[in-house]
Design a protein around this motif. Structure first.
Motif, PDB file in Angstrom:
ATOM      1  N   TYR A   1      35.121  -4.468  37.332  1.00 21.75           N
ATOM      2  CA  TYR A   1      34.063  -5.399  37.726  1.00 21.75           C
ATOM      3  C   TYR A   1      32.669  -4.951  37.281  1.00 21.75           C
ATOM      4  N   VAL A   2      32.504  -3.674  36.978  1.00 23.87           N
ATOM      5  CA  VAL A   2      31.181  -3.159  36.611  1.00 23.87           C
ATOM      6  C   VAL A   2      30.926  -3.432  35.132  1.00 23.87           C
ATOM      7  N   LYS A   3      29.819  -4.077  34.863  1.00 29.95           N
ATOM      8  CA  LYS A   3      29.477  -4.418  33.481  1.00 29.95           C
ATOM      9  C   LYS A   3      28.990  -3.183  32.722  1.00 29.95           C
ATOM     10  N   PRO A   4      29.410  -3.034  31.460  1.00 32.54           N
ATOM     11  CA  PRO A   4      28.945  -1.911  30.642  1.00 32.54           C
ATOM     12  C   PRO A   4      27.419  -1.870  30.577  1.00 32.54           C
ATOM     13  N   GLY A   5      26.886  -0.671  30.618  1.00 38.06           N
ATOM     14  CA  GLY A   5      25.443  -0.484  30.512  1.00 38.06           C
ATOM     15  C   GLY A   5      24.696  -0.603  31.824  1.00 38.06           C
ATOM     16  N   THR A   6      25.411  -0.890  32.910  1.00 43.93           N
ATOM     17  CA  THR A   6      24.763  -0.972  34.220  1.00 43.93           C
ATOM     18  C   THR A   6      25.000   0.322  34.988  1.00 43.93           C
ATOM     19  N   THR A   7      24.361   0.437  36.140  1.00 48.80           N
ATOM     20  CA  THR A   7      24.534   1.605  36.991  1.00 48.80           C
ATOM     21  C   THR A   7      25.303   1.202  38.233  1.00 48.80           C
ATOM     22  N   ALA A   8      26.242   2.021  38.646  1.00 47.60           N
ATOM     23  CA  ALA A   8      27.063   1.746  39.824  1.00 47.60           C
ATOM     24  C   ALA A   8      26.880   2.862  40.845  1.00 47.60           C
ATOM     25  N   VAL A   9      26.970   2.508  42.114  1.00 45.74           N
ATOM     26  CA  VAL A   9      26.901   3.496  43.186  1.00 45.74           C
ATOM     27  C   VAL A   9      28.318   3.942  43.511  1.00 45.74           C
ATOM     28  N   VAL A  10      28.506   5.240  43.595  1.00 43.51           N
ATOM     29  CA  VAL A  10      29.797   5.832  43.915  1.00 43.51           C
ATOM     30  C   VAL A  10      29.677   6.507  45.280  1.00 43.51           C
ATOM     31  N   LYS A  11      30.558   6.131  46.200  1.00 48.86           N
ATOM     32  CA  LYS A  11      30.599   6.781  47.510  1.00 48.86           C
ATOM     33  C   LYS A  11      31.844   7.650  47.537  1.00 48.86           C
ATOM     34  N   LEU A  12      31.661   8.918  47.891  1.00 47.20           N
ATOM     35  CA  LEU A  12      32.789   9.840  47.922  1.00 47.20           C
ATOM     36  C   LEU A  12      32.626  10.847  49.028  1.00 47.20           C
ATOM     37  N   LYS A  13      33.679  11.598  49.240  1.00 41.71           N
ATOM     38  CA  LYS A  13      33.630  12.736  50.149  1.00 41.71           C
ATOM     39  C   LYS A  13      33.811  13.988  49.318  1.00 41.71           C
ATOM     40  N   ARG A  14      33.000  14.976  49.634  1.00 44.39           N
ATOM     41  CA  ARG A  14      33.121  16.280  48.981  1.00 44.39           C
ATOM     42  C   ARG A  14      33.146  17.324  50.086  1.00 44.39           C
ATOM     43  N   GLY A  15      34.234  18.051  50.166  1.00 42.18           N
ATOM     44  CA  GLY A  15      34.359  19.043  51.224  1.00 42.18           C
ATOM     45  C   GLY A  15      34.325  18.416  52.611  1.00 42.18           C
ATOM     46  N   GLY A  16      34.810  17.158  52.718  1.00 38.68           N
ATOM     47  CA  GLY A  16      34.843  16.473  53.993  1.00 38.68           C
ATOM     48  C   GLY A  16      33.546  15.781  54.369  1.00 38.68           C
ATOM     49  N   ASN A  17      32.500  15.950  53.558  1.00 35.07           N
ATOM     50  CA  ASN A  17      31.209  15.338  53.844  1.00 35.07           C
ATOM     51  C   ASN A  17      30.947  14.159  52.921  1.00 35.07           C
ATOM     52  N   PRO A  18      30.397  13.052  53.453  1.00 35.86           N
ATOM     53  CA  PRO A  18      30.108  11.900  52.603  1.00 35.86           C
ATOM     54  C   PRO A  18      28.969  12.176  51.633  1.00 35.86           C
ATOM     55  N   ALA A  19      29.051  11.554  50.453  1.00 32.75           N
ATOM     56  CA  ALA A  19      28.008  11.689  49.439  1.00 32.75           C
ATOM     57  C   ALA A  19      27.915  10.388  48.665  1.00 32.75           C
ATOM     58  N   PHE A  20      26.722  10.079  48.169  1.00 32.80           N
ATOM     59  CA  PHE A  20      26.505   8.910  47.330  1.00 32.80           C
ATOM     60  C   PHE A  20      25.944   9.372  46.006  1.00 32.80           C
ATOM     61  N   MET A  21      26.401   8.748  44.918  1.00 31.31           N
ATOM     62  CA  MET A  21      25.923   9.090  43.585  1.00 31.31           C
ATOM     63  C   MET A  21      25.786   7.803  42.799  1.00 31.31           C
TER      64      MET A  21
END
Length: 86
Positions: A61-81
């Motif tokens: 769904y993400v169009k090439p050349g755009t920026t997307a937000v990624v939500k993940l957990k690292r070491g059990g803690n939430p992070a956004f990138m």
């Protein structure tokens, strides 16, 4: 997900949210965003990634050349990138 440079998996019987990042291609969008092996990917651009099918669909769904937000957990803690798509 391949266009993002991430290899992910979800083990049979794994009922936790998200999918596991198994590897990240150097220089890929995922690498530039700071995604690392061992992260637990929860959402990609606001779309849930609880299965591999979800992850591939969200990436599509993400169009090439755009920026997307990624939500993940690292070491059990939430992070956004943020990640530029390719």
């Amino acid at each position: 997900a391949a266009q993002w440079g991430v290899l992910a998996s979800k083990e049979v019987g794994d009922d936790d949210d998200g999918v596991d990042v198994k590897s990240v291609v150097p220089g890929s969008a995922a690498d530039k965003a700071g995604v690392k092996r061992g992260d637990r990917l929860l959402t990609l651009d606001g779309r849930w990634t609880d299965t591999l099918a979800d992850l591939y669909e969200a990436a599509g769904y993400v169009k090439p050349g755009t920026t997307a937000v990624v939500k993940l957990k690292r070491g059990g803690n939430p992070a956004f990138m943020t990640s530029p798509s390719t």
